[in-house]
Design a protein around this motif. Structure first.
Motif, PDB file in Angstrom:
ATOM      1  N   PHE A   1       6.472   5.054   5.269  1.00  0.00           N
ATOM      2  CA  PHE A   1       6.069   4.587   3.943  1.00  0.00           C
ATOM      3  C   PHE A   1       4.612   4.132   3.873  1.00  0.00           C
ATOM      4  CE2 PHE A   1      10.658   4.414   3.853  1.00  0.00           C
ATOM      5  CZ  PHE A   1      10.937   4.945   2.601  1.00  0.00           C
ATOM      6  N   ALA A   2       3.854   4.399   4.929  1.00  0.00           N
ATOM      7  CA  ALA A   2       2.450   3.965   4.949  1.00  0.00           C
ATOM      8  C   ALA A   2       1.690   4.553   3.761  1.00  0.00           C
ATOM      9  CB  ALA A   2       1.797   4.411   6.257  1.00  0.00           C
ATOM     10  N   GLY A   3       0.930   3.718   3.075  1.00  0.00           N
ATOM     11  CA  GLY A   3       0.099   4.192   1.982  1.00  0.00           C
ATOM     12  C   GLY A   3       0.847   4.331   0.658  1.00  0.00           C
ATOM     13  N   ASN A   4       2.130   4.055   0.654  1.00  0.00           N
ATOM     14  CA  ASN A   4       2.929   4.132  -0.575  1.00  0.00           C
ATOM     15  C   ASN A   4       2.939   2.753  -1.242  1.00  0.00           C
ATOM     16  OD1 ASN A   4       4.989   4.045  -2.430  1.00  0.00           O
ATOM     17  ND2 ASN A   4       6.358   5.359  -1.248  1.00  0.00           N
ATOM     18  N   GLY A   5       2.232   2.634  -2.350  1.00  0.00           N
ATOM     19  CA  GLY A   5       2.052   1.347  -3.004  1.00  0.00           C
ATOM     20  C   GLY A   5       3.351   0.745  -3.544  1.00  0.00           C
ATOM     21  N   GLU A   6       4.368   1.567  -3.737  1.00  0.00           N
ATOM     22  CA  GLU A   6       5.614   1.048  -4.290  1.00  0.00           C
ATOM     23  C   GLU A   6       6.657   0.795  -3.215  1.00  0.00           C
ATOM     24  OE1 GLU A   6       6.404   3.509  -7.807  1.00  0.00           O
ATOM     25  OE2 GLU A   6       4.522   2.457  -8.283  1.00  0.00           O
ATOM     26  N   ALA A   7       6.255   0.963  -1.968  1.00  0.00           N
ATOM     27  CA  ALA A   7       7.232   0.944  -0.881  1.00  0.00           C
ATOM     28  C   ALA A   7       7.941  -0.407  -0.751  1.00  0.00           C
ATOM     29  CB  ALA A   7       6.558   1.324   0.431  1.00  0.00           C
ATOM     30  N   ALA A   8       7.214  -1.515  -0.916  1.00  0.00           N
ATOM     31  CA  ALA A   8       7.847  -2.824  -0.699  1.00  0.00           C
ATOM     32  C   ALA A   8       9.018  -3.005  -1.661  1.00  0.00           C
ATOM     33  CB  ALA A   8       6.827  -3.945  -0.864  1.00  0.00           C
ATOM     34  N   GLU A   9       8.777  -2.671  -2.909  1.00  0.00           N
ATOM     35  CA  GLU A   9       9.841  -2.826  -3.896  1.00  0.00           C
ATOM     36  C   GLU A   9      11.014  -1.872  -3.599  1.00  0.00           C
ATOM     37  OE1 GLU A   9       9.181  -3.445  -8.505  1.00  0.00           O
ATOM     38  OE2 GLU A   9       8.210  -4.660  -6.976  1.00  0.00           O
TER      39      GLU A   9
ATOM     40  N   TRP B   1       6.953  -7.353   5.436  1.00  0.00           N
ATOM     41  CA  TRP B   1       6.757  -7.515   6.887  1.00  0.00           C
ATOM     42  C   TRP B   1       6.960  -6.173   7.601  1.00  0.00           C
ATOM     43  CZ3 TRP B   1      11.063  -7.342  10.455  1.00  0.00           C
ATOM     44  CH2 TRP B   1      10.666  -7.495  11.794  1.00  0.00           C
ATOM     45  N   ILE B   2       8.031  -5.455   7.239  1.00  0.00           N
ATOM     46  CA  ILE B   2       8.289  -4.150   7.882  1.00  0.00           C
ATOM     47  C   ILE B   2       7.073  -3.239   7.668  1.00  0.00           C
ATOM     48  CG2 ILE B   2       9.693  -2.035   7.776  1.00  0.00           C
ATOM     49  CD1 ILE B   2      12.107  -3.839   7.064  1.00  0.00           C
ATOM     50  N   LEU B   3       6.579  -3.201   6.426  1.00  0.00           N
ATOM     51  CA  LEU B   3       5.440  -2.318   6.134  1.00  0.00           C
ATOM     52  C   LEU B   3       4.197  -2.728   6.898  1.00  0.00           C
ATOM     53  CD1 LEU B   3       6.160  -1.931   2.341  1.00  0.00           C
ATOM     54  CD2 LEU B   3       6.278  -0.107   4.061  1.00  0.00           C
ATOM     55  N   SER B   4       4.068  -4.037   7.186  1.00  0.00           N
ATOM     56  CA  SER B   4       2.886  -4.523   7.904  1.00  0.00           C
ATOM     57  C   SER B   4       2.904  -4.096   9.368  1.00  0.00           C
ATOM     58  CB  SER B   4       2.806  -6.048   7.826  1.00  0.00           C
ATOM     59  OG  SER B   4       3.701  -6.634   8.770  1.00  0.00           O
ATOM     60  N   LEU B   5       4.036  -3.567   9.834  1.00  0.00           N
ATOM     61  CA  LEU B   5       4.130  -3.187  11.241  1.00  0.00           C
ATOM     62  C   LEU B   5       3.399  -1.883  11.533  1.00  0.00           C
ATOM     63  CD1 LEU B   5       7.917  -3.978  11.728  1.00  0.00           C
ATOM     64  CD2 LEU B   5       6.004  -5.333  12.551  1.00  0.00           C
TER      65      LEU B   5
END
Ligand code: HEC
Length: 111
Positions: free
Chosen positions: A55-63, A99-103
Motif C-alpha cells: 500500500f506504499a504511496g496510496n493516500g487512502e490506505a490508512a482508512e 503504524w503498519i503503513l509506517s513500516l
C-alpha cells in the motif's frame, strides 16, 4: 545557542517517532493481532511490512486498512480469511493502520 536548540529539536523528533512506533505495536499486541501476524514475516496473516509495501504511496490506505481490520478481509492475500476485529475501536484501527503503513522502508522495531 542555535546549535543547542537544533539538537533539542532533533532529540524530540527521534523520541516522538519512537513512541509512535511503540503505540502501534502495543495496540497490535493488546488487540491480539500478533497471534496471527508478525511485523517481518507471514504467519497466519501477511507480515505487516509486506502490507506496508503493497500500500506504499496510496493516500487512502490508512482508512482502507482500518476498515479491513474492523470488518475482516478475505481473498486479498491468500485462502485464509481474517475474521472481523470489531473489538478494535475505529480510532485504534486508524492508529494501527498508520503504524503498519509506517513500516515501509523504515528501520521499524520488530517484535
Ligand atoms: C485469526 C487470525 C488473524 C487475526 C487475529 C488478525 N489477523 Fe489480520 N489478517 C489475517 C489474515 C489470514 C489476513 C489475510 C486476509 C486476506 O487474504 O484478505 C489478514 C490481513 C490483514 C490486513 C490486510 C488487509 C487488506 O485489506 O489487505 C491487515 C491490515 C491486518 N490483517 C491487520 C490486522 C490487525 C491490526 C489485527 C488485530 C486487530 C489483525 N489483523 C488480526 C489473520 C488475522
Amino acid at each position: 545557542m542555535l546549535f543547542r536548540f537544533l539538537i533539542l529539536i532533533g532529540i524530540c523528533a527521534v523520541t516522538g517517532a519512537a513512541s509512535a512506533q511503540t503505540v502501534g505495536l502495543d495496540l497490535a499486541k493488546a488487540n491480539n493481532c500478533m497471534s496471527c501476524h508478525r511485523v517481518d514475516r507471514k504467519v497466519v496473516g501477511p507480515g505487516f511490512m509486506a502490507i506496508a509495501e503493497r500500500f506504499a504511496g496510496n493516500g487512502e490506505a490508512a482508512e482502507y486498512l482500518a476498515h479491513s481490520i474492523r470488518d475482516g478481509s478475505r481473498r486479498k492475500w491468500g485462502p485464509v480469511p481474517m475474521p472481523r476485529q470489531s473489538h478494535v475501536s475505529p480510532e485504534d484501527a486508524i492508529t494501527i493502520a498508520e503504524w503498519i503503513l509506517s513500516l515501509h522502508e523504515s528501520d521499524a522495531q520488530v517484535e
